[in-house]
Design a protein around this motif. Sequence first.
Motif, PDB file in Angstrom:
ATOM      1  N   VAL A 283       0.880  -1.269  -0.072  1.00 44.71           N
ATOM      2  CA  VAL A 283       0.070  -0.075   0.144  1.00 44.71           C
ATOM      3  C   VAL A 283       0.947   1.320   0.005  1.00 44.71           C
ATOM      4  O   VAL A 283       2.068   1.272   0.696  1.00 44.71           O
ATOM      5  N   GLU A 284       0.648   2.139  -1.094  1.00 43.43           N
ATOM      6  CA  GLU A 284       1.560   3.187  -1.030  1.00 43.43           C
ATOM      7  C   GLU A 284       0.726   4.632  -0.787  1.00 43.43           C
ATOM      8  O   GLU A 284      -0.591   4.822  -1.229  1.00 43.43           O
ATOM      9  N   GLU A 348      13.625  -3.548   6.037  1.00 46.69           N
ATOM     10  CA  GLU A 348      12.961  -2.560   5.611  1.00 46.69           C
ATOM     11  C   GLU A 348      11.340  -2.561   5.138  1.00 46.69           C
ATOM     12  O   GLU A 348      11.167  -3.496   4.253  1.00 46.69           O
ATOM     13  N   VAL A 349      10.572  -2.025   5.778  1.00 44.45           N
ATOM     14  CA  VAL A 349       9.254  -2.108   5.297  1.00 44.45           C
ATOM     15  C   VAL A 349       8.522  -0.962   4.662  1.00 44.45           C
ATOM     16  O   VAL A 349       7.542  -0.988   4.299  1.00 44.45           O
ATOM     17  N   SER A 350       9.380   0.192   4.599  1.00 45.62           N
ATOM     18  CA  SER A 350       8.721   1.630   4.241  1.00 45.62           C
ATOM     19  C   SER A 350       9.863   2.419   3.941  1.00 45.62           C
ATOM     20  O   SER A 350      10.820   2.541   4.558  1.00 45.62           O
ATOM     21  N   SER A 351       9.668   3.194   2.767  1.00 45.26           N
ATOM     22  CA  SER A 351      10.549   4.486   2.492  1.00 45.26           C
ATOM     23  C   SER A 351       9.909   5.504   2.362  1.00 45.26           C
ATOM     24  O   SER A 351       8.854   5.418   1.546  1.00 45.26           O
ATOM     25  N   ILE A 352      10.284   6.504   2.919  1.00 43.96           N
ATOM     26  CA  ILE A 352       9.381   7.728   3.033  1.00 43.96           C
ATOM     27  C   ILE A 352      10.374   8.887   2.478  1.00 43.96           C
ATOM     28  O   ILE A 352      11.070   9.241   3.229  1.00 43.96           O
ATOM     29  N   ASN A 381       6.114  10.451  -1.341  1.00 42.11           N
ATOM     30  CA  ASN A 381       5.673   9.250  -1.305  1.00 42.11           C
ATOM     31  C   ASN A 381       6.221   8.444  -0.238  1.00 42.11           C
ATOM     32  O   ASN A 381       7.326   8.593   0.266  1.00 42.11           O
ATOM     33  N   GLY A 382       5.489   7.699   0.415  1.00 40.58           N
ATOM     34  CA  GLY A 382       5.951   6.360   1.502  1.00 40.58           C
ATOM     35  C   GLY A 382       5.155   5.230   1.346  1.00 40.58           C
ATOM     36  O   GLY A 382       4.011   5.174   1.060  1.00 40.58           O
ATOM     37  N   SER A 383       5.706   4.244   1.800  1.00 41.14           N
ATOM     38  CA  SER A 383       5.119   2.841   1.939  1.00 41.14           C
ATOM     39  C   SER A 383       4.242   2.997   3.106  1.00 41.14           C
ATOM     40  O   SER A 383       4.772   3.109   3.961  1.00 41.14           O
ATOM     41  N   GLY A 384       3.051   2.577   2.877  1.00 35.05           N
ATOM     42  CA  GLY A 384       2.166   2.133   4.143  1.00 35.05           C
ATOM     43  C   GLY A 384       1.560   1.057   4.142  1.00 35.05           C
ATOM     44  O   GLY A 384       0.313   1.001   4.378  1.00 35.05           O
ATOM     45  N   LEU A 385       1.999  -0.187   4.220  1.00 35.59           N
ATOM     46  CA  LEU A 385       3.457  -0.584   4.249  1.00 35.59           C
ATOM     47  C   LEU A 385       3.646  -1.662   3.096  1.00 35.59           C
ATOM     48  O   LEU A 385       2.669  -1.910   2.514  1.00 35.59           O
ATOM     49  N   ALA A 386       4.716  -2.070   3.132  1.00 42.33           N
ATOM     50  CA  ALA A 386       5.176  -3.229   2.064  1.00 42.33           C
ATOM     51  C   ALA A 386       4.860  -4.439   2.833  1.00 42.33           C
ATOM     52  O   ALA A 386       5.363  -4.650   3.777  1.00 42.33           O
ATOM     53  N   LEU A 387       3.957  -5.383   2.119  1.00 42.27           N
ATOM     54  CA  LEU A 387       3.677  -6.526   3.050  1.00 42.27           C
ATOM     55  C   LEU A 387       4.747  -7.569   3.424  1.00 42.27           C
ATOM     56  O   LEU A 387       4.512  -8.124   4.531  1.00 42.27           O
ATOM     57  N   PRO A 388       5.476  -8.137   2.326  1.00 44.41           N
ATOM     58  CA  PRO A 388       6.027  -9.445   2.734  1.00 44.41           C
ATOM     59  C   PRO A 388       6.774  -9.463   4.023  1.00 44.41           C
ATOM     60  O   PRO A 388       6.995 -10.159   4.645  1.00 44.41           O
ATOM     61  N   ARG A 389       7.626  -8.327   4.158  1.00 42.47           N
ATOM     62  CA  ARG A 389       8.507  -8.240   5.281  1.00 42.47           C
ATOM     63  C   ARG A 389       8.053  -7.900   6.576  1.00 42.47           C
ATOM     64  O   ARG A 389       8.255  -8.330   7.828  1.00 42.47           O
ATOM     65  N   VAL A 390       6.432  -7.382   6.596  1.00 42.58           N
ATOM     66  CA  VAL A 390       5.811  -7.129   7.621  1.00 42.58           C
ATOM     67  C   VAL A 390       5.153  -8.413   8.014  1.00 42.58           C
ATOM     68  O   VAL A 390       5.155  -9.011   9.403  1.00 42.58           O
TER      69      VAL A 390
END
Length: 421
Positions: A283-284, A348-352, A381-390
Amino acid sequence: MLDIKLIREHPQTVKEGIAKKGEDPASIDKVLGFDARRREIIQQSELLKSRKNAVSAEVGKLKREGKDASAVIAEMDEVKSNIKAFDDELALIEADLNKLLLTIPNIPHPDVPVGRTPEDNKEVSRWGEIEQQEFEMKPHWELIQKLDIIDFERGVKVTGAGFPFYKDKGAKLQRALINFFLDEAATRGYKELQPPLMINTASATGTGQLPDKEDLMYTVPRDEFYMVPTAEVPVTNIFRDEILSEKDLPVKFCAYTPCFRREAGSYGKDVRGLNRLHQFDKVELVKFVHPEKSYEELESLRDDAERLLQLLALPYRVLLMCTGDMGFTQTKKYDLEVWAPAQKRWLEVSSISNFESFQARRMNIRFRPAGGKPEILHTLNGSGLALPRVVAALLEHYQTPEGKVIVPKALHKYTGFEVIG
RNA sequence: GGAGAGCUGGCAGAACGGCUAAUGCACCGGUCUUGAAAACCGGCGUCCGUAAGGACUUUGGGGUUCGAAUCCCUAGCUCUCCGCCA
């Protein structure tokens, strides 16, 4: 891309800025050379065009009066070929200039630590307790196999490595996280979008994937499309070549998409299990903001992303990326890294990121200030969030000695179950 | 996939191959007004130039012509009809 006027007027500042990103400042001198030559040619060509226009008007007048115009017409041949020579050179220069400008990175914000490697990134905060359990914790790929919730092997058969099947409660957990992330974004004022999953060349150039990261994307050759590497690309391009009203800013969107990345050259334990995939869900969050507000918007975006990990009660840290590790398009970037207790590493699960006007200039996205001329706006932009690593961190963090996994409370209403296994 | 029509500023919408690409609406500034509305005046795309001024701009690219929004070729997109289809 950077503003040519900025380069022209403050070449030294720009050189220092891109040098911090490990880029050769000599390219700035090349830009200045092209720019000077370009303006020189424009002036000469336009002088001739002015003459041509005057002669054509004269011909029209003579013809209307029924007079002979062949003498003036004869004069035009040489003028026309000279114009063509100048314009041909101009086209070459402009193509070179543009190509060069597209390869020059954005200039880092003064707050950003100068450095070359990940070791130079600065940890700015940490949330949650990192506790080692009494029992032997299993890495997520072992839990996945035991619980039979993700099938990597059959994904290899059907497509290739890095394209897993999510099964049963694994699939439902994916859906739950996506819905949870989207719903939380909505409470923070992000409007939901479902964007196209393929993008054209102009869009990929607009956000900066091209020409810098062409190898990262999957292509659809017959139609000259790329598979989306992140929702950032279609969502940010939604306003390409448009002028927004100042009163509408900031515009905030959230979007779920699968993301497709070739990740050429990666292998080894970094890619075990869910650590790195060719197709993953994310989710971005994307914002279009007033230039004066972009740094406060960066902080609130970071807060929006951090909150998701807090609600999932997963320990994480926030890194301020150093100049050399933050990427081509950003002026300032935070990474959120979640703790994977069995692997004993941060993921890393998000880059903002703040891009200031770098992307918006490539895309020609502007806003009209009250009574003024349109100005380039800023994008973030920022990831909110990337799933696999979460998911990886969640499975490892919430595992029980029996090898089951407790679903965090925030997800119960989405999963409909509280335990996996 | 087949046939046809179209694409002009923020929007609507004109323009016999030639004279400043009309006009309306919206928007911004000004005059007037206690304030607003109306009316009137001006502005409202990009580039080069300190400026004066000039060049460019009718979806993109190419061509014909002294001269192209207009004619030709090409790419993209939109619409209508037909076919196929979840």
